[in-house]
Design an enzyme around this catalytic site. Structure first.
Site, PDB file in Angstrom:
ATOM      1  CB  THR A   1      -0.853  -0.032   1.283  1.00 52.87           C
ATOM      2  OG1 THR A   1      -1.819  -1.027   1.127  1.00 52.87           O
ATOM      3  CG2 THR A   1      -1.538   1.268   1.595  1.00 52.87           C
TER       4      THR A   1
ATOM      5  NE  ARG B   1     -10.052  -5.885   4.022  1.00 53.95           N
ATOM      6  CZ  ARG B   1      -8.949  -5.137   4.016  1.00 53.95           C
ATOM      7  NH1 ARG B   1      -8.621  -4.434   2.960  1.00 53.95           N
ATOM      8  NH2 ARG B   1      -8.163  -5.121   5.073  1.00 53.95           N
TER       9      ARG B   1
ATOM     10  N   GLY C   1     -11.038  -1.879   3.603  1.00 59.97           N
ATOM     11  CA  GLY C   1     -10.071  -1.796   4.706  1.00 59.97           C
ATOM     12  C   GLY C   1     -10.072  -0.431   5.372  1.00 59.97           C
ATOM     13  CG  ASP C   2      -6.378   0.716   7.165  1.00 55.61           C
ATOM     14  OD1 ASP C   2      -6.318  -0.161   6.269  1.00 55.61           O
ATOM     15  OD2 ASP C   2      -5.387   1.361   7.534  1.00 55.61           O
TER      16      ASP C   2
ATOM     17  CB  THR D   1       0.785   0.837   5.251  1.00 54.78           C
ATOM     18  OG1 THR D   1       0.852  -0.448   4.618  1.00 54.78           O
ATOM     19  CG2 THR D   1       2.105   1.113   5.955  1.00 54.78           C
ATOM     20  N   GLY D   2      -1.001  -1.429   6.834  1.00 48.07           N
ATOM     21  CA  GLY D   2      -0.944  -2.598   7.705  1.00 48.07           C
ATOM     22  C   GLY D   2      -2.248  -3.371   7.613  1.00 48.07           C
TER      23      GLY D   2
ATOM     24  N   GLY E   1      -5.611  -3.901   7.811  1.00 46.15           N
ATOM     25  CA  GLY E   1      -6.661  -2.891   7.857  1.00 46.15           C
ATOM     26  C   GLY E   1      -7.730  -3.100   8.912  1.00 46.15           C
TER      27      GLY E   1
HETATM   28  N1  ASP Z   1      -4.153  -1.305   5.109  1.00 43.24           N
HETATM   29  C1  ASP Z   1      -4.399  -1.954   3.860  1.00 43.24           C
HETATM   30  C2  ASP Z   1      -5.723  -2.666   3.935  1.00 43.24           C
HETATM   31  O1  ASP Z   1      -5.991  -3.313   4.917  1.00 43.24           O
HETATM   32  C3  ASP Z   1      -3.367  -2.945   3.462  1.00 43.24           C
HETATM   33  C4  ASP Z   1      -1.926  -2.468   3.499  1.00 43.24           C
HETATM   34  O2  ASP Z   1      -1.631  -1.453   4.125  1.00 43.24           O
HETATM   35  O3  ASP Z   1      -1.063  -3.115   2.894  1.00 43.24           O
HETATM   36  O4  ASP Z   1      -6.467  -2.627   2.977  1.00 43.24           O
END
Ligand code: ASP
Length: 309
Positions: free
Chosen positions: A176, A204, A206-207, A227-228, A230
């Site tokens: 991301t 789906r 995410g965050d 990033t992480g 989500g």
């Molecule tokens: N945060 C992102 C999500 O969950 C994924 C990522 O940061 O790699 O969609």
């Protein structure tokens, strides 16, 4: 004099030096260098934080190495569904898009939603129709396809798991993207864009596009891009929590980001990281994973491009 600055990320996760070839490492560094330069050049010419984060994020979206725009990961059903958000810390205006396919630069769509619609978030067919109305670029499936992401998806496809794309044990791990900036007027902004998590359920979200979770900006406190994993960042309301810790508890940017990333997220197994700036031009890049593709540059002459811990 007001310091201006920018920080970017290209995702966090199990990113270990031993897993990257020298060529791949060089390619990542180049992608990060191009993006930080695209954003910093705008700030140097007196451009706004909003323009800088948009330019840096577009640059990362167009780089196939990162999981946003071109090169986005595959969902469980083999599609690409992208999320993005942008927020202006000066006005608290925000724009976001959830689960779009075919849009070349989702962050530009988020910006258009913020500036040219009455809404904050669009999804599905409405988002696509708005993209076309705004004359933003549409691409076919082939544009988003990348062999390595396809291979990653094949590895987890038949198991009931979703994965941060850079945690999948293939040769290549990517992520991301996002940017935060403080301009010469002391205004700040944040942008984040993602293909989400490999093998995620279709539809789906995410965050990333949720204001306050993966993206937030407020001149009074900070601009944050996360990033992480989500789901955990959503439950932690991570980006806004950093802002709250600064506003209500008087913590510095660094202290607030460390509290959320290294303590609160860790307690709920929320793997990942975030980048932040405040209106004085301070930057901070914090992660609880093995690595995070990241870079920062400011008008004091400081510059950093890094991948590993
Ligand atoms: N945060 C992102 C999500 O969950 C994924 C990522 O940061 O790699 O969609």
């Amino acid at each position: 004099m007001q310091t201006f600055s920018i920080a970017i990320h290209g995702g966090a996760g199990t990113i270990l030096k031993k897993d990257l070839t020298a060529e791949l490492e060089a390619a990542y560094n180049k992608g990060l260098e191009e993006a930080i330069t695209a954003g910093y050049n705008i700030l140097e010419k007196g451009g706004t934080a909003l323009e800088a984060v948009t330019a840096a994020t577009v640059s990362l979206e167009n780089c196939i190495l990162f999981n946003a725009g071109k090169g986005a990961v595959f969902t469980k059903t083999g599609t690409h569904e992208m999320d993005a958000a942008i927020m202006d810390g000066r006005t608290l205006d925000a724009g976001a898009v959830a689960g779009v396919s075919a849009v070349k630069n989702p962050v530009e769509l988020a910006l258009a939603i913020m500036q040219k619609s009455d809404h904050v978030m669009l999804s599905g067919d409405g988002a696509l129709q708005f993209t076309k109305q705004q004359g933003l670029q549409i691409e076919d499936d082939a544009y988003f396809f990348s062999q390595f992401r396809y291979d990653q998806w094949q590895l987890v496809k038949n198991e009931n798991v979703i994965a941060l794309d850079h945690n999948i044990q293939t040769e290549k791990k990517f992520g991301t993207v996002g940017a935060v900036a403080c301009d010469a007027h002391g205004n700040i902004a944040a942008a984040t864009s993602t293909g989400g998590m490999t093998n995620k359920n279709f539809n789906r979200i995410g965050d990333t596009p949720v204001i306050g979770a993966g993206t937030y900006a407020n001149n009074a406190t900070c601009a944050i891009s996360c990033t992480g994993h989500g789901e955990l960042f959503l439950r932690a309301v991570a980006a806004y929590d950093v802002s709250c810790l600064m506003e209500y508890k008087g913590l510095s940017l660094q202290q607030a980001m460390e509290t959320v990333t290294l303590d609160k997220l860790v307690k709920i197994n929320g793997e990942g990281g975030m980048i932040g700036v405040d209106a004085k031009g301070n930057t901070s890049l914090v992660f609880n994973s093995d690595g995070m593709y990241r870079a920062m540059q400011n008008s004091k002459g400081e510059k950093q491009i890094a991948i590993y811990r």
